[in-house]
Design a protein around this motif. Structure first.
Motif, PDB file in Angstrom:
ATOM      1  N   ALA A  68      -2.867  -1.303   7.065  1.00  0.00           N
ATOM      2  CA  ALA A  68      -3.489  -2.086   5.991  1.00  0.00           C
ATOM      3  C   ALA A  68      -4.618  -2.985   6.473  1.00  0.00           C
ATOM      4  CB  ALA A  68      -2.421  -2.933   5.279  1.00  0.00           C
ATOM      5  N   GLY A  69      -4.567  -3.446   7.715  1.00  0.00           N
ATOM      6  CA  GLY A  69      -5.607  -4.342   8.196  1.00  0.00           C
ATOM      7  C   GLY A  69      -5.687  -5.597   7.347  1.00  0.00           C
ATOM      8  N   LEU A  70      -6.898  -5.906   6.860  1.00  0.00           N
ATOM      9  CA  LEU A  70      -7.116  -7.085   6.021  1.00  0.00           C
ATOM     10  C   LEU A  70      -7.309  -6.702   4.558  1.00  0.00           C
ATOM     11  CD1 LEU A  70      -9.447  -9.209   8.342  1.00  0.00           C
ATOM     12  CD2 LEU A  70      -7.012  -9.540   7.892  1.00  0.00           C
ATOM     13  N   ASP A  71      -6.656  -5.646   4.124  1.00  0.00           N
ATOM     14  CA  ASP A  71      -6.732  -5.254   2.713  1.00  0.00           C
ATOM     15  C   ASP A  71      -6.265  -6.410   1.823  1.00  0.00           C
ATOM     16  OD1 ASP A  71      -6.898  -2.507   0.972  1.00  0.00           O
ATOM     17  OD2 ASP A  71      -5.466  -3.929   0.118  1.00  0.00           O
ATOM     18  N   SER A  72      -6.934  -6.577   0.683  1.00  0.00           N
ATOM     19  CA  SER A  72      -6.634  -7.731  -0.174  1.00  0.00           C
ATOM     20  C   SER A  72      -6.018  -7.362  -1.514  1.00  0.00           C
ATOM     21  CB  SER A  72      -7.923  -8.534  -0.431  1.00  0.00           C
ATOM     22  OG  SER A  72      -8.821  -7.805  -1.260  1.00  0.00           O
ATOM     23  N   TYR A  73      -5.660  -6.097  -1.722  1.00  0.00           N
ATOM     24  CA  TYR A  73      -5.207  -5.683  -3.055  1.00  0.00           C
ATOM     25  C   TYR A  73      -4.049  -6.538  -3.563  1.00  0.00           C
ATOM     26  CZ  TYR A  73      -3.528  -2.938  -6.951  1.00  0.00           C
ATOM     27  OH  TYR A  73      -3.123  -2.555  -8.205  1.00  0.00           O
ATOM     28  N   ALA A  74      -3.079  -6.814  -2.718  1.00  0.00           N
ATOM     29  CA  ALA A  74      -1.899  -7.568  -3.155  1.00  0.00           C
ATOM     30  C   ALA A  74      -2.271  -8.954  -3.655  1.00  0.00           C
ATOM     31  CB  ALA A  74      -0.890  -7.683  -2.013  1.00  0.00           C
ATOM     32  N   HIS A  75      -3.366  -9.512  -3.168  1.00  0.00           N
ATOM     33  CA  HIS A  75      -3.772 -10.872  -3.514  1.00  0.00           C
ATOM     34  C   HIS A  75      -4.884 -10.899  -4.561  1.00  0.00           C
ATOM     35  CE1 HIS A  75      -1.492 -11.755   0.102  1.00  0.00           C
ATOM     36  NE2 HIS A  75      -2.205 -10.823   0.695  1.00  0.00           N
ATOM     37  N   ARG A  76      -5.438  -9.737  -4.856  1.00  0.00           N
ATOM     38  CA  ARG A  76      -6.610  -9.661  -5.720  1.00  0.00           C
ATOM     39  C   ARG A  76      -6.354  -8.967  -7.047  1.00  0.00           C
ATOM     40  NH1 ARG A  76      -9.293  -5.135  -5.348  1.00  0.00           N
ATOM     41  NH2 ARG A  76      -8.653  -4.851  -3.176  1.00  0.00           N
ATOM     42  N   ALA A  77      -5.559  -7.896  -7.024  1.00  0.00           N
ATOM     43  CA  ALA A  77      -5.498  -7.045  -8.205  1.00  0.00           C
ATOM     44  C   ALA A  77      -4.111  -6.589  -8.608  1.00  0.00           C
ATOM     45  CB  ALA A  77      -6.396  -5.811  -7.997  1.00  0.00           C
TER      46      ALA A  77
END
Length: 270
Positions: free
Chosen positions: A88-97
């Motif tokens: 996942a690295g720095l993926d932001s989906y959980a915090h964004r969408a």
């Protein structure tokens, strides 16, 4: 903060820079990518601000925004309620969408996840995510996911972005085999670099410029698959493929498609 791979930082910087240096309509919008870069944000974004039209930087942005857009579009269209990000690295989906109806599981190296947790706290972000520490060479992926609340009886969308080219073909096949044990109807979205013979001039120039640099940082490219070759690896899946050209279309900015990477989507047959 704990160490994180250079490629994870570069991918987040490319997502953030897309909103700064490229024209609208944006292919993909990730306003949290810059906050997750923390104190590294200005340094990493400066390259794109100053040299945004350079083919290597524009090519990196094109790769990253195309694959992220396609993966999240696939999730939203699927109706599935479990989203797994491998590497996942720095993926932001959980915090964004992510809405409350979607459970997000980020499977990655423990050191990367420690860095990500620190970055999320420093940025003051909300959102729920299950961090699943995985050694992809040794651990059983499904077992590790289930230990963190993943329901193997329900279908999931699995995004595996910017990773396959850094693994050996046997490692790629091993992870695909693990995903193939999920519930029928589960979907795997991944991107892969094509072999040298399939690359256009822009792709060849990118490889010549970036390949040696990645190798010098201990992250060489190891696997290359044509769309047909990847379909063979995903033998238990119904597959379709999408190119950068299909996703970018005609643009007036520096983003230009190249035949460097393709995205393959595999759906487990019911």
């Amino acid at each position: 903060m704990t160490d994180i791979s250079r490629t994870a930082l570069m991918a987040a910087a490319a997502r953030a820079a897309h909103l700064i240096v490229d024209d609208e309509p944006h292919v993909f919008s990730d306003p949290l990518a810059a906050p997750l870069l923390g104190e590294r944000a200005e340094e990493l974004l400066a390259y794109h601000r100053l040299h945004g039209e350079h083919p290597v930087l524009a090519g990196a942005r094109a790769q990253v925004v195309c694959r992220s857009r396609f993966a999240e579009d696939t999730l939203h269209a699927s109706g599935h309620t479990q989203y797994v990000l491998l590497g996942a690295g720095l993926d932001s989906y959980a915090h964004r969408a992510a809405g409350p109806e979607v459970r997000v599981f980020e499977a990655d190296r423990a050191a990367t996840q420690e860095y990500k947790r620190d970055a999320v706290r420093s940025a003051g972000l909300g959102g729920a995510v299950q961090y699943v520490a995985v050694d992809f060479e040794r651990d059983d992926l499904v077992t590790r996911l289930a230990a963190h609340g993943f329901d193997p009886s329900l279908p999931a969308v699995v995004a595996w972005l910017g990773v396959t080219m850094y693994l050996t073909p046997s490692s790629v096949a091993r992870t695909v085999a693990a995903v193939a044990r999920l519930a029928p109807g589960s979907i795997l979205v991944l991107d892969h670099m094509v072999p040298e013979a399939d690359r256009d001039a822009a792709a060849g120039a990118y490889v010549a410029a970036v390949g040696p640099l990645n190798a010098s940082h201990g992250e060489p490219w190891l696997s290359f698959f044509s769309p047909a070759g990847m379909a063979g690896v995903l033998s238990g899946f119904a597959t379709d493929h999408v190119s950068q050209e299909q996703l970018l279309g005609d643009r007036t900015d520096a983003l230009r498609p190249s035949n460097l990477t393709w995205i393959t989507r595999g759906t487990l047959r019911r």
